[in-house]
Design an enzyme around this catalytic site. Structure first.
Site, PDB file in Angstrom:
ATOM      1  N   LYS A 139       4.664   0.840   5.744  1.00 30.44           N
ATOM      2  CA  LYS A 139       3.329   1.012   6.484  1.00 30.44           C
ATOM      3  C   LYS A 139       3.474   1.360   7.892  1.00 30.44           C
ATOM      4  O   LYS A 139       2.797   1.957   8.672  1.00 30.44           O
ATOM      5  CB  LYS A 139       2.106   0.097   6.260  1.00 30.44           C
ATOM      6  N   LYS A 197       3.438   5.870  -6.109  1.00 31.72           N
ATOM      7  CA  LYS A 197       2.090   5.281  -6.494  1.00 31.72           C
ATOM      8  C   LYS A 197       1.002   6.109  -6.124  1.00 31.72           C
ATOM      9  O   LYS A 197       0.938   6.594  -4.968  1.00 31.72           O
ATOM     10  CB  LYS A 197       2.027   3.795  -6.200  1.00 31.72           C
ATOM     11  N   LYS A 251      -4.431   5.290  -1.468  1.00 33.88           N
ATOM     12  CA  LYS A 251      -5.441   5.992  -0.654  1.00 33.88           C
ATOM     13  C   LYS A 251      -4.662   6.419   0.886  1.00 33.88           C
ATOM     14  O   LYS A 251      -5.271   7.512   1.140  1.00 33.88           O
ATOM     15  CB  LYS A 251      -6.847   4.991  -0.342  1.00 33.88           C
TER      16      LYS A 251
HETATM   17  N1  AQP Z   1      -1.188   3.084  -7.945  1.00 39.48           N
HETATM   18  C1  AQP Z   1      -1.417   1.781  -8.202  1.00 39.48           C
HETATM   19  N2  AQP Z   1      -1.171   1.346  -9.308  1.00 39.48           N
HETATM   20  C2  AQP Z   1      -1.517   0.006  -9.647  1.00 39.48           C
HETATM   21  N3  AQP Z   1      -2.020  -0.840  -8.750  1.00 39.48           N
HETATM   22  C3  AQP Z   1      -2.646  -0.447  -7.786  1.00 39.48           C
HETATM   23  N4  AQP Z   1      -3.234  -0.993  -6.777  1.00 39.48           N
HETATM   24  C4  AQP Z   1      -3.279  -0.067  -5.595  1.00 39.48           C
HETATM   25  N5  AQP Z   1      -2.774   1.070  -5.901  1.00 39.48           N
HETATM   26  C5  AQP Z   1      -2.347   0.753  -6.859  1.00 39.48           C
HETATM   27  C6  AQP Z   1      -3.685  -2.538  -6.734  1.00 39.48           C
HETATM   28  O1  AQP Z   1      -5.131  -2.408  -6.238  1.00 39.48           O
HETATM   29  C7  AQP Z   1      -5.357  -3.524  -5.723  1.00 39.48           C
HETATM   30  C8  AQP Z   1      -6.445  -3.472  -4.520  1.00 39.48           C
HETATM   31  O2  AQP Z   1      -5.359  -2.772  -3.450  1.00 39.48           O
HETATM   32  P1  AQP Z   1      -5.549  -2.905  -1.917  1.00 39.48           P
HETATM   33  O3  AQP Z   1      -7.073  -3.050  -1.475  1.00 39.48           O
HETATM   34  O4  AQP Z   1      -4.914  -4.032  -1.353  1.00 39.48           O
HETATM   35  O5  AQP Z   1      -5.308  -1.620  -1.428  1.00 39.48           O
HETATM   36  P2  AQP Z   1      -3.896  -0.847  -1.275  1.00 39.48           P
HETATM   37  O6  AQP Z   1      -2.934  -1.666  -2.255  1.00 39.48           O
HETATM   38  O7  AQP Z   1      -3.421  -0.979  -0.210  1.00 39.48           O
HETATM   39  O8  AQP Z   1      -4.271   0.411  -2.179  1.00 39.48           O
HETATM   40  P3  AQP Z   1      -3.585   1.671  -1.732  1.00 39.48           P
HETATM   41  O9  AQP Z   1      -4.302   2.597  -2.114  1.00 39.48           O
HETATM   42  O10 AQP Z   1      -2.317   1.280  -2.239  1.00 39.48           O
HETATM   43  O11 AQP Z   1      -3.940   1.605  -0.255  1.00 39.48           O
HETATM   44  P4  AQP Z   1      -2.839   2.000   0.910  1.00 39.48           P
HETATM   45  O12 AQP Z   1      -2.474   3.402   0.702  1.00 39.48           O
HETATM   46  O13 AQP Z   1      -3.755   2.041   2.024  1.00 39.48           O
HETATM   47  O14 AQP Z   1      -1.862   0.948   0.623  1.00 39.48           O
HETATM   48  C9  AQP Z   1      -4.215  -4.416  -5.575  1.00 39.48           C
HETATM   49  O15 AQP Z   1      -4.194  -5.372  -6.496  1.00 39.48           O
HETATM   50  C10 AQP Z   1      -2.997  -3.395  -5.842  1.00 39.48           C
HETATM   51  O16 AQP Z   1      -1.829  -3.784  -6.345  1.00 39.48           O
END
Ligand code: AQP
Length: 332
Positions: free
Chosen positions: A112, A195, A198
């Site tokens: 990140k 993966k 967002k």
């Molecule tokens: N692609 C994915 N496959 C499986 N699990 C996923 N999670 C996120 N993306 C995938 C799971 O969603 C939960 C909540 O996530 P978060 O709020 O911590 O957001 P994140 O992991 O930051 O989601 P993103 O979309 O990946 O956001 P960015 O791009 O900002 O990093 C977690 O349990 C996560 O494992």
């Protein structure tokens, strides 16, 4: 009943299929046999810049989506992280037990902070996994249902719990990650080696649960596949089709082998068209229900108020033990 704990960040208008299939679906399932605490991670959200008005709106949208997907507020405490001060308070104590090098090894920070360079990242983004350890340990849960990308943070959480228990007195339970192998990593529809995310996925690569169902159907039909024509699960050779099979199977409860048989000799077009319909059938009622819930702010407030009260009751008790054990004075 054993406790479960998990959280999700309110950093988008909608949850996406990665969030839902990787983690949130397990939240719903686990509430049957467990005592769940589920929170909306607004403290984590501000590790990167947020618009205050939007952040507030997204917290409520997150709560509405959790209810719409079947989190039952009678069984599960649903709360907003900043409403439970013990998260930040325990976070500080744990930061003082975390090695700088140990925090540096977290790959999510590396990923990140890669874009703007380490200098542009906040200290909060760096210590994020330690706050996450506090989020979890306060509730002494047995399981933490998450996607694969969180495994390393869970390991750090266990290390910190063991360190605290060893240095002071047994206080924390060592939590176990609850990661369903089949849906642990949902891939980007346009780039099925990364993966679905967002912040990193292109609009065509991500299915947002609250998007117009027609748009989501189109994204499924335009998902990247390989040059062959056989609908077969093979993550190495056919990551795109395998990802779509995973989504199809998770949404319908049908076995992958069963789907392979059904589409044997029929090609990608038919398969993607049918999956697009499955997706529409799934997201349409979810979206309607979420929008309905968002119209009833009083109900959302009541759920979040009750959730915060239940969470505070547990978290304050753990924090009092921690403060005692590290040697903070308690004035009677
Ligand atoms: N692609 C994915 N496959 C499986 N699990 C996923 N999670 C996120 N993306 C995938 C799971 O969603 C939960 C909540 O996530 P978060 O709020 O911590 O957001 P994140 O992991 O930051 O989601 P993103 O979309 O990946 O956001 P960015 O791009 O900002 O990093 C977690 O349990 C996560 O494992």
């Amino acid at each position: 009943r054993p406790r479960v704990l998990s959280g999700i960040q309110p950093t988008a208008d909608s949850f996406h299929f990665g969030n839902y299939l990787g983690a949130l679906r397990q939240w719903v399932a686990l509430q049957e046999e467990h005592e769940p605490f589920f929170f909306i991670a607004d403290l984590h959200a501000i590790t990167v810049e947020q618009d205050p008005k939007l952040l507030r709106e997204r917290c409520l949208r997150a709560a509405a989506q959790l209810l719409a997907m079947g989190i039952d507020p009678e069984r599960s405490a649903i709360f907003i992280q900043s409403q439970v001060p013990a998260h930040a308070q325990l976070g500080w104590v744990l930061q003082c037990l975390t090695g700088f090098g140990e925090a540096r090894r977290m790959t999510q920070f590396k990923d990140k902070s890669a874009k703007g360079g380490e200098g542009a990242a906040s200290v909060g983004l760096f210590t994020y996994p330690v706050l996450q350890a506090a989020d979890i340990l306060l509730y002494r849960p047995q399981y933490v249902p998450v996607g694969e990308d969180q495994r390393q943070h869970l390991e750090l959480t266990r290390d910190l719990a063991a360190r605290f228990n060893h240095r002071f007195k047994k206080t924390f339970r060592l939590p176990e990650p609850y990661i369903l192998k089949s849906t642990a990593k949902i891939l980007d529809l346009q780039l099925p080696t990364a993966k679905m995310s967002k912040s990193a996925s292109s609009p065509g690569g991500i299915i947002e649960m609250l998007d117009d169902p027609k748009v989501s159907a189109k994204k499924i039909r335009s998902a990247v596949t390989d040059s062959g024509s056989e609908v077969r699960f093979d993550e190495g050779e056919k990551p795109g089709i395998s990802n779509l099979l995973t989504i199809y199977s998770a949404l319908t409860g049908r076995e992958i082998e069963d789907l392979e048989k059904e589409y044997d000799g029929r090609g990608y077009g038919d398969f993607k068209k049918d999956l697009a319909e499955v997706v529409v059938e799934f997201v349409t009622p979810f979206r309607d229900r979420t929008l309905e819930l968002l119209d009833d702010k009083a109900q959302l407030d009541a759920v979040l108020r009750d959730g915060a009260a239940r969470a505070n009751a547990v978290a304050e008790r753990t924090l009092a033990d921690v403060y005692d054990r590290v040697g903070f004075v308690r004035i009677g």
